[in-house]
Design an enzyme around this catalytic site. Structure first.
Site, PDB file in Angstrom:
ATOM      1  N   SER A 170       0.827  -1.208   0.000  1.00 40.24           N
ATOM      2  CA  SER A 170       0.000   0.000   0.000  1.00 40.24           C
ATOM      3  C   SER A 170       0.862   1.259   0.000  1.00 40.24           C
ATOM      4  O   SER A 170       1.946   1.273   0.576  1.00 40.24           O
ATOM      5  CB  SER A 170      -0.880  -0.009   1.252  1.00 40.24           C
ATOM      6  OG  SER A 170      -1.418   1.264   1.487  1.00 40.24           O
ATOM      7  N   GLN A 184       0.192  -0.617  -4.787  1.00 40.85           N
ATOM      8  CA  GLN A 184      -1.096   0.107  -4.781  1.00 40.85           C
ATOM      9  C   GLN A 184      -0.861   1.594  -4.578  1.00 40.85           C
ATOM     10  O   GLN A 184      -0.148   2.006  -3.656  1.00 40.85           O
ATOM     11  CB  GLN A 184      -1.987  -0.426  -3.659  1.00 40.85           C
ATOM     12  CG  GLN A 184      -3.309   0.328  -3.493  1.00 40.85           C
ATOM     13  CD  GLN A 184      -3.246   1.421  -2.430  1.00 40.85           C
ATOM     14  OE1 GLN A 184      -2.499   1.304  -1.462  1.00 40.85           O
ATOM     15  NE2 GLN A 184      -3.991   2.503  -2.629  1.00 40.85           N
ATOM     16  N   TYR A 194      -2.320   5.288  -3.722  1.00 41.73           N
ATOM     17  CA  TYR A 194      -3.247   6.359  -3.371  1.00 41.73           C
ATOM     18  C   TYR A 194      -2.683   7.560  -4.104  1.00 41.73           C
ATOM     19  O   TYR A 194      -1.553   7.964  -3.858  1.00 41.73           O
ATOM     20  CB  TYR A 194      -3.271   6.597  -1.860  1.00 41.73           C
ATOM     21  CG  TYR A 194      -4.154   5.644  -1.092  1.00 41.73           C
ATOM     22  CD1 TYR A 194      -5.435   5.343  -1.529  1.00 41.73           C
ATOM     23  CD2 TYR A 194      -3.722   5.079   0.105  1.00 41.73           C
ATOM     24  CE1 TYR A 194      -6.254   4.485  -0.807  1.00 41.73           C
ATOM     25  CE2 TYR A 194      -4.537   4.222   0.828  1.00 41.73           C
ATOM     26  CZ  TYR A 194      -5.798   3.937   0.357  1.00 41.73           C
ATOM     27  OH  TYR A 194      -6.610   3.084   1.073  1.00 41.73           O
ATOM     28  N   THR A 211      -6.173   2.829  -6.447  1.00 39.27           N
ATOM     29  CA  THR A 211      -7.400   2.780  -5.643  1.00 39.27           C
ATOM     30  C   THR A 211      -8.208   4.052  -5.891  1.00 39.27           C
ATOM     31  O   THR A 211      -7.724   5.157  -5.658  1.00 39.27           O
ATOM     32  CB  THR A 211      -7.045   2.616  -4.153  1.00 39.27           C
ATOM     33  OG1 THR A 211      -6.327   1.388  -4.021  1.00 39.27           O
ATOM     34  CG2 THR A 211      -8.297   2.568  -3.291  1.00 39.27           C
ATOM     35  N   LYS A 229      -8.897  -0.158  -8.773  1.00 38.45           N
ATOM     36  CA  LYS A 229      -9.521  -0.820  -7.619  1.00 38.45           C
ATOM     37  C   LYS A 229     -10.689   0.024  -7.118  1.00 38.45           C
ATOM     38  O   LYS A 229     -10.540   1.227  -6.905  1.00 38.45           O
ATOM     39  CB  LYS A 229      -8.475  -0.980  -6.517  1.00 38.45           C
ATOM     40  CG  LYS A 229      -8.974  -1.625  -5.235  1.00 38.45           C
ATOM     41  CD  LYS A 229      -7.783  -1.974  -4.326  1.00 38.45           C
ATOM     42  CE  LYS A 229      -8.205  -2.674  -3.056  1.00 38.45           C
ATOM     43  NZ  LYS A 229      -8.616  -1.745  -2.001  1.00 38.45           N
ATOM     44  N   HIS A 246     -13.678  -1.833  -0.858  1.00 38.09           N
ATOM     45  CA  HIS A 246     -12.670  -1.467   0.142  1.00 38.09           C
ATOM     46  C   HIS A 246     -13.003  -2.158   1.479  1.00 38.09           C
ATOM     47  O   HIS A 246     -12.816  -1.596   2.554  1.00 38.09           O
ATOM     48  CB  HIS A 246     -12.656   0.059   0.324  1.00 38.09           C
ATOM     49  CG  HIS A 246     -11.305   0.623   0.693  1.00 38.09           C
ATOM     50  ND1 HIS A 246     -10.526   1.326  -0.193  1.00 38.09           N
ATOM     51  CD2 HIS A 246     -10.613   0.607   1.868  1.00 38.09           C
ATOM     52  CE1 HIS A 246      -9.417   1.719   0.419  1.00 38.09           C
ATOM     53  NE2 HIS A 246      -9.447   1.296   1.664  1.00 38.09           N
ATOM     54  N   ARG A 268     -13.628 -15.024   2.834  1.00 40.39           N
ATOM     55  CA  ARG A 268     -13.249 -15.628   4.113  1.00 40.39           C
ATOM     56  C   ARG A 268     -12.972 -17.122   4.031  1.00 40.39           C
ATOM     57  O   ARG A 268     -12.438 -17.699   4.973  1.00 40.39           O
ATOM     58  CB  ARG A 268     -14.383 -15.414   5.151  1.00 40.39           C
ATOM     59  CG  ARG A 268     -14.700 -13.938   5.417  1.00 40.39           C
ATOM     60  CD  ARG A 268     -13.569 -13.250   6.163  1.00 40.39           C
ATOM     61  NE  ARG A 268     -13.806 -11.842   6.410  1.00 40.39           N
ATOM     62  CZ  ARG A 268     -13.426 -10.836   5.591  1.00 40.39           C
ATOM     63  NH1 ARG A 268     -12.775 -11.085   4.458  1.00 40.39           N
ATOM     64  NH2 ARG A 268     -13.662  -9.581   5.908  1.00 40.39           N
TER      65      ARG A 268
HETATM   66  C1  FNR Z   1      -7.730  -1.687   3.648  1.00 38.87           C
HETATM   67  N1  FNR Z   1      -7.831  -1.542   2.273  1.00 38.87           N
HETATM   68  C2  FNR Z   1      -6.931  -0.752   1.601  1.00 38.87           C
HETATM   69  N2  FNR Z   1      -7.020  -0.628   0.252  1.00 38.87           N
HETATM   70  C3  FNR Z   1      -6.124   0.110  -0.428  1.00 38.87           C
HETATM   71  O1  FNR Z   1      -6.233   0.219  -1.644  1.00 38.87           O
HETATM   72  N3  FNR Z   1      -5.098   0.715   0.237  1.00 38.87           N
HETATM   73  C4  FNR Z   1      -4.940   0.638   1.582  1.00 38.87           C
HETATM   74  O2  FNR Z   1      -3.999   1.185   2.153  1.00 38.87           O
HETATM   75  C5  FNR Z   1      -5.910  -0.096   2.309  1.00 38.87           C
HETATM   76  N4  FNR Z   1      -5.840  -0.181   3.665  1.00 38.87           N
HETATM   77  C6  FNR Z   1      -6.731  -0.969   4.352  1.00 38.87           C
HETATM   78  C7  FNR Z   1      -6.616  -1.088   5.731  1.00 38.87           C
HETATM   79  C8  FNR Z   1      -7.472  -1.943   6.422  1.00 38.87           C
HETATM   80  C9  FNR Z   1      -7.338  -2.065   7.894  1.00 38.87           C
HETATM   81  C10 FNR Z   1      -8.443  -2.702   5.714  1.00 38.87           C
HETATM   82  C11 FNR Z   1      -9.348  -3.672   6.419  1.00 38.87           C
HETATM   83  C12 FNR Z   1      -8.573  -2.550   4.358  1.00 38.87           C
HETATM   84  C13 FNR Z   1      -8.845  -2.317   1.517  1.00 38.87           C
HETATM   85  C14 FNR Z   1      -8.291  -3.673   1.107  1.00 38.87           C
HETATM   86  O3  FNR Z   1      -7.356  -3.547   0.070  1.00 38.87           O
HETATM   87  C15 FNR Z   1      -9.415  -4.587   0.597  1.00 38.87           C
HETATM   88  O4  FNR Z   1     -10.168  -3.941  -0.388  1.00 38.87           O
HETATM   89  C16 FNR Z   1     -10.326  -5.042   1.741  1.00 38.87           C
HETATM   90  O5  FNR Z   1      -9.568  -5.358   2.883  1.00 38.87           O
HETATM   91  C17 FNR Z   1     -11.176  -6.228   1.331  1.00 38.87           C
HETATM   92  O6  FNR Z   1     -12.153  -6.504   2.300  1.00 38.87           O
HETATM   93  P1  FNR Z   1     -11.984  -7.655   3.417  1.00 38.87           P
HETATM   94  O7  FNR Z   1     -11.968  -8.946   2.699  1.00 38.87           O
HETATM   95  O8  FNR Z   1     -10.723  -7.363   4.148  1.00 38.87           O
HETATM   96  O9  FNR Z   1     -13.165  -7.495   4.319  1.00 38.87           O
END
Ligand code: FNR
Length: 388
Positions: A119, A141, A143, A169, A257, A281, A316
């Site tokens: 990230s 990734q 931002y 993203t 994304k 996300h 999951r």
């Molecule tokens: C994220 N996600 C995320 N996405 C991204 O593009 N850059 C990031 O820095 C982050 N940081 C982040 C932190 C935390 C704590 C979480 C839970 C999620 C989103 C991540 O890439 C992804 O889309 C989700 O985590 C998918 O959902 P589940 O399966 O974790 O529930």
């Protein structure tokens, strides 16, 4: 084999093999700041729920007397062969979960040949990550900073460090209404304290020094965090035309994304983008947004032969992975479960979770009559009206 690597054949697992218990276990062990930040969704978490419900509405119709050994989970994405259709999603500030941080997760991924996505908001710099974990495939990734010079610097560093794919993203141009950050009882989201999020970027450092009469981000971490957030979460959305800016600095595959509509998937194709991730996300941005598996089939049907369609949010179990592939995803990204594993037992915990999910996918394929990823077809699924 994947099963041997999986926790099923090994010593009693340290991390729970049940996704729901895994979360409970993480809650007990993880630092409070990390747990508070990871557990929740935006708003009333209705999109987090929708993500899970969407998976539950599809059921697998298994086959018998269909030999499926040896199974082959390998797949090809953007011309690269991978051992499985499973990748690690970008998750920021992993030092909040365990001191092993991104180095632990990336090592776990490399051990299982699962691509690791770093990230922009990582607590490990691009250079430190590749120095400590040179092995294993890596995606980056973005931002997307408002400032083009900072953007160019980040992308160029990722490219020269060997990252293969740029994931942009798009659903987080500002942070959403997140009660777990906003409520007085929560540990507040303060970027900067003890983190090196983007602070190692030389252009960011120069610009920060110019604004602060020569201070470094380390000397004034909270202020640097605020500047950093104002760049990467500026509160202003980019436009499709702006993608040209990124092409100037990145000639490899680009993946968007946060795409949830057929219209945006078509726009991505029109703008020459190589891949999309159907993502909410993890339900942390637009609460009330549709669950990802609810829109995956229509998106895959519309553009799946012209662009690589991938998915995350709510995955999951091995069955979830199989369902996503059956409905048109070429690959899936794991998020929270792996980070819970990291929080519980560092690198070993992250590896146990990923290995467990790969083993579960392998078994699920076997029971479903699928010997290879290509055998996972929509015919294997039936939509039901009684999710449970
Ligand atoms: C994220 N996600 C995320 N996405 C991204 O593009 N850059 C990031 O820095 C982050 N940081 C982040 C932190 C935390 C704590 C979480 C839970 C999620 C989103 C991540 O890439 C992804 O889309 C989700 O985590 C998918 O959902 P589940 O399966 O974790 O529930």
């Amino acid at each position: 084999s994947i099963l041997e690597k999986g926790i099923l054949m090994g010593a009693p697992p340290v991390v729970s093999t049940n996704p729901n218990s895994l979360e409970e276990q993480a809650k007990k062990i993880m630092p409070k700041k990390g747990w508070e930040y990871i557990k929740g969704g935006a708003g009333e978490s209705s999109t987090m729920d929708a993500n899970r419900l969407a998976f539950r509405q599809w059921k697998i119709v298994p086959r018998v007397l269909t030999p499926t050994t040896p199974r082959d989970l390998s797949t090809t994405l953007f011309g690269e062969r991978y051992d499985s259709p499973v990748l690690m999603a970008p998750v920021g500030v992993q030092s909040w979960y365990h001191p092993d941080k991104e180095i632990g997760t990336a090592t776990a991924c490399a051990n299982l040949r699962v691509p690791f996505t770093l990230s922009t908001a990582a607590s490990t710099s691009i250079e430190e990550l590749v120095e400590k974990v040179p092995q294993g495939p890596k995606w980056f990734q973005l931002y997307w900073p408002l400032d083009e010079e900072i953007t160019a610097s980040i992308i160029t560093r990722a490219k020269s460090c060997g990252f293969k794919v740029l994931v942009i993203t798009l659903d987080t141009w500002t942070l959403a209404w997140r009660p777990y950050d906003l409520d007085p009882a929560s540990v507040p989201f303060i970027v900067g304290e003890g983190d090196d999020i983007g602070f190692t970027d030389p252009v960011f450092r120069r610009k920060f020094a110019e604004r602060t009469d020569g201070e470094t981000p380390e000397e004034s971490a909270v202020q640097a965090g605020m500047y950093w957030c104002s760049e990467v979460f500026p509160g202003v959305s980019r436009s499709w035309e702006d993608l040209k800016i990124l092409r100037k600095y990145w000639d490899g595959p680009m993946v968007l994304k946060g795409v949830l509509s057929v219209e945006d998937a078509e726009m991505a194709v029109k703008h020459g983008i190589e891949g999309i991730i159907v993502s909410t996300h993890g339900g942390r941005q637009l609460d009330g947004a549709v669950g990802t598996l609810d829109v995956l089939p229509e998106i895959a049907d519309a553009v799946g032969d012209r662009i690589t369609v991938m998915i995350d949010s709510g995955i999951r179990t091995g069955a979830d992975i199989l369902k996503a592939i059956a409905l048109g995803a070429r690959a899936v990204f794991l998020g929270r479960p792996v980070v819970y594993g990291l929080g519980i037992d560092g690198e070993a915990g992250a590896e146990a979770v990923i290995a467990g999910l790969l083993a579960d996918l392998d078994l699920t394929m076997g029971f479903s009559g699928a010997k290879t990823i290509k055998d996972i077809k929509r015919l294997l699924l039936k939509k039901v009206s009684h999710p449970g």
